[in-house]
Motif scaffolding. Structure first.
Motif, PDB file in Angstrom:
ATOM      1  N   GLY A  19       0.802  -1.215   0.000  1.00  0.00           N
ATOM      2  CA  GLY A  19       0.000   0.000   0.000  1.00  0.00           C
ATOM      3  C   GLY A  19       0.834   1.264   0.000  1.00  0.00           C
ATOM      4  O   GLY A  19       0.595   2.185  -0.793  1.00  0.00           O
ATOM      5  N   VAL A  20       1.826   1.314   0.859  1.00  0.00           N
ATOM      6  CA  VAL A  20       2.664   2.515   0.968  1.00  0.00           C
ATOM      7  C   VAL A  20       3.476   2.725  -0.302  1.00  0.00           C
ATOM      8  O   VAL A  20       3.505   3.831  -0.871  1.00  0.00           O
ATOM      9  CB  VAL A  20       3.591   2.407   2.194  1.00  0.00           C
ATOM     10  CG1 VAL A  20       4.613   3.543   2.185  1.00  0.00           C
ATOM     11  CG2 VAL A  20       2.772   2.438   3.484  1.00  0.00           C
ATOM     12  N   LEU A  21       4.146   1.682  -0.764  1.00  0.00           N
ATOM     13  CA  LEU A  21       4.983   1.812  -1.946  1.00  0.00           C
ATOM     14  C   LEU A  21       4.155   2.088  -3.196  1.00  0.00           C
ATOM     15  O   LEU A  21       4.613   2.767  -4.124  1.00  0.00           O
ATOM     16  CB  LEU A  21       5.833   0.559  -2.138  1.00  0.00           C
ATOM     17  CG  LEU A  21       6.872   0.312  -1.028  1.00  0.00           C
ATOM     18  CD1 LEU A  21       7.593  -1.006  -1.271  1.00  0.00           C
ATOM     19  CD2 LEU A  21       7.863   1.466  -0.945  1.00  0.00           C
ATOM     20  N   ASP A  22       2.931   1.570  -3.228  1.00  0.00           N
ATOM     21  CA  ASP A  22       2.044   1.827  -4.356  1.00  0.00           C
ATOM     22  C   ASP A  22       1.735   3.314  -4.462  1.00  0.00           C
ATOM     23  O   ASP A  22       1.789   3.894  -5.555  1.00  0.00           O
ATOM     24  CB  ASP A  22       0.762   1.025  -4.186  1.00  0.00           C
ATOM     25  CG  ASP A  22      -0.127   1.101  -5.407  1.00  0.00           C
ATOM     26  OD1 ASP A  22       0.203   0.466  -6.420  1.00  0.00           O
ATOM     27  OD2 ASP A  22      -1.166   1.804  -5.353  1.00  0.00           O
ATOM     28  N   PHE A  23       1.424   3.950  -3.316  1.00  0.00           N
ATOM     29  CA  PHE A  23       1.144   5.383  -3.354  1.00  0.00           C
ATOM     30  C   PHE A  23       2.380   6.174  -3.773  1.00  0.00           C
ATOM     31  O   PHE A  23       2.295   7.088  -4.600  1.00  0.00           O
ATOM     32  CB  PHE A  23       0.656   5.883  -1.995  1.00  0.00           C
ATOM     33  CG  PHE A  23       0.429   7.367  -1.980  1.00  0.00           C
ATOM     34  CD1 PHE A  23      -0.727   7.900  -2.517  1.00  0.00           C
ATOM     35  CD2 PHE A  23       1.399   8.227  -1.483  1.00  0.00           C
ATOM     36  CE1 PHE A  23      -0.917   9.282  -2.549  1.00  0.00           C
ATOM     37  CE2 PHE A  23       1.215   9.599  -1.518  1.00  0.00           C
ATOM     38  CZ  PHE A  23       0.054  10.124  -2.044  1.00  0.00           C
ATOM     39  N   VAL A  24       3.523   5.825  -3.201  1.00  0.00           N
ATOM     40  CA  VAL A  24       4.761   6.518  -3.558  1.00  0.00           C
ATOM     41  C   VAL A  24       5.059   6.358  -5.048  1.00  0.00           C
ATOM     42  O   VAL A  24       5.482   7.308  -5.723  1.00  0.00           O
ATOM     43  CB  VAL A  24       5.930   5.984  -2.707  1.00  0.00           C
ATOM     44  CG1 VAL A  24       7.256   6.546  -3.191  1.00  0.00           C
ATOM     45  CG2 VAL A  24       5.708   6.319  -1.230  1.00  0.00           C
TER      46      VAL A  24
END
Length: 205
Positions: A19-24
């Motif tokens: 989730g975090v890396l997807d947004f970044v």
């Protein structure tokens, strides 16, 4: 018991990172590559790889894949809140809940496929074709937008070419022999057609 403990640790961590890396990725990577972040296919392939590369049995693998994708949704919105100041309410709004629902379905299908793809039997090659199929289906969904003034033709074609290339790469990397690769490609086409229908019915345009 050891496998269950491993799933209980690995799946939430993988979901948070996804989730975090997807947004970044979406925020900082240029198009067409940024499109992979805003992609159901990308998350589905992530669930497949999570269970395919593990040694989890089917029930634990499916639970792990579902947990990963469901937890990735609030993690995505958490990253959006921390990085660009989005509202905290987004972590549990209607859109987030809808994506969690898709995460459950994708986790069931792609988590199970990841296990079947490494299990000898008649379902191994169809299961191996599932990652390529969902990427091909997403590419076809994007091409339906050709002619829509809201989308640039060049961007649509570039993204479709990207996901098709990734689908072919998935076949080359996952299947071990030339024969398996040809059969996996053959399986991926009808599966992609079925995926295109399901995505269209589900509201992906």
């Amino acid at each position: 018991m050891m496998i269950k403990r491993r799933v209980a640790v690995v799946a939430p961590v993988a979901g948070f990172l996804l989730g975090v890396l997807d947004f970044v990725w979406i925020k900082y990577v240029p198009y067409p590559f940024a499109g992979l972040g805003n992609s159901l296919a990308t998350w589905a392939v992530a669930a497949f790889l999570l269970t395919h590369r593990s040694r989890w049995r089917l029930p634990a693998a499916v639970l792990g894949a579902v947990s990963c994708l469901v937890l990735a949704v609030p993690s995505y919105y958490l990253a959006a809140t921390v990085i660009q100041g989005d509202a905290w309410a987004n972590l549990a709004n209607a859109t987030a809940v809808t994506w969690m629902g898709f995460g459950v379905v994708a986790g069931l299908v792609f988590g199970a496929s990841g296990v079947l793809a490494r299990t000898p039997g008649r379902l191994r090659l169809p299961a191996l074709a599932v990652p390529a199929a969902v990427l091909f289906a997403e590419g076809a969904i994007g091409l339906r937008r050709l002619g829509d003034p809201a989308y640039a033709t060049g961007d649509l074609l570039a993204y479709a070419a990207l996901v098709v290339a990734l689908g072919l790469a998935a076949i080359l990397l996952l299947a071990r022999t030339g024969r398996d690769r040809l059969l996996t490609l053959a399986w991926s086409l009808p599966l992609a057609a079925g995926g295109w229908v399901l995505l269209t019915v589900s509201g992906f345009r």
